[in-house]
Design an enzyme around this catalytic site. Structure first.
Site, PDB file in Angstrom:
ATOM      1  N   CYS A  15      -2.433  -0.002   7.341  1.00 23.82           N
ATOM      2  CA  CYS A  15      -1.606   1.187   7.166  1.00 23.82           C
ATOM      3  C   CYS A  15      -1.700   2.116   8.378  1.00 23.82           C
ATOM      4  CB  CYS A  15      -2.006   1.915   5.889  1.00 23.82           C
ATOM      5  SG  CYS A  15      -1.636   0.949   4.407  1.00 23.82           S
ATOM      6  N   HIS A  46       0.842  -1.193   0.000  1.00 23.55           N
ATOM      7  CA  HIS A  46       0.000   0.000   0.000  1.00 23.55           C
ATOM      8  C   HIS A  46       0.882   1.250   0.000  1.00 23.55           C
ATOM      9  CE1 HIS A  46      -3.893  -1.950   1.732  1.00 23.55           C
ATOM     10  NE2 HIS A  46      -3.271  -2.769   0.901  1.00 23.55           N
ATOM     11  N   GLU A  74       0.813   3.942   1.740  1.00 19.91           N
ATOM     12  CA  GLU A  74       1.232   4.394   3.063  1.00 19.91           C
ATOM     13  C   GLU A  74       2.410   3.578   3.574  1.00 19.91           C
ATOM     14  OE1 GLU A  74      -3.316   4.875   2.812  1.00 19.91           O
ATOM     15  OE2 GLU A  74      -1.813   3.445   2.133  1.00 19.91           O
ATOM     16  N   CYS A 110      -6.198   2.249   5.405  1.00 24.18           N
ATOM     17  CA  CYS A 110      -6.803   1.006   5.883  1.00 24.18           C
ATOM     18  C   CYS A 110      -6.233   0.693   7.267  1.00 24.18           C
ATOM     19  CB  CYS A 110      -6.528  -0.129   4.896  1.00 24.18           C
ATOM     20  SG  CYS A 110      -4.834  -0.742   4.961  1.00 24.18           S
TER      21      CYS A 110
END
Length: 161
Positions: free
Chosen positions: A90, A57, A59, A87
């Site tokens: 993250c 991801h 992040e 999410c």
């Protein structure tokens, strides 16, 4: 426009630009920009499909890049700018890295609506914490950018068919 808002606006625009570019490059519409002392120290984009890694991801990439650059896992004093609320995975990483603030353009509900081709995340957040982890990190919603962020998400979503 205050200096603080002008800086936040510029960093959010960079996050939106990275998300749009990632979509153009075949990726997902997520990006992250980490800022410390008014300077961008790290950026990341989502590489889940490209790298066949469900944890890739934006992040996570940005946090990894920042901690490696600083040679420290402590990002105290740093702020992360993202298109949508991170999410739970993250958000947990952001908490462990001691990020102070996450600034986002798109709320969880608007993100879930715009990204109907992905699993809904609203319920997942509530499984792991109250208020998206607000007890450990400060969130700031830049509502001025929500429609632009929703547009980035929706355009990507509609292209997936």
């Amino acid at each position: 426009m205050t200096k603080e808002f002008a800086e936040q606006d510029a960093f959010m625009r960079r996050a939106l630009e990275l998300a749009r570019q990632n979509v153009e490059d075949g990726g997902w519409p997520f990006s992250a920009v980490i800022v410390q002392d008014g300077e961008i120290i790290s950026e990341g984009v989502n590489g889940v499909d490209r790298n066949y890694d469900p944890s890739d991801h934006a992040e996570m990439v940005a946090i990894r890049n920042a901690t490696q650059k600083l040679k420290s896992t402590d990002l105290s004093g740093a702020t992360m700018y993202v298109v949508g609320v991170p999410c739970p995975m993250c958000a947990t990483c952001a908490i462990l890295a001691k990020l102070d603030t996450i600034v986002y353009a798109v709320s969880v509900e608007a993100k879930d609506e715009a990204l109907s081709s992905l699993p809904l995340t609203d319920g997942l957040y509530n499984l792991v914490s109250d208020g998206y982890g607000r007890k450990a990190i400060t969130y700031k919603h830049l509502k001025e950018h929500e429609s632009e962020g929703v547009s980035v998400f929706s355009n990507w979503n509609s292209d997936r068919g």
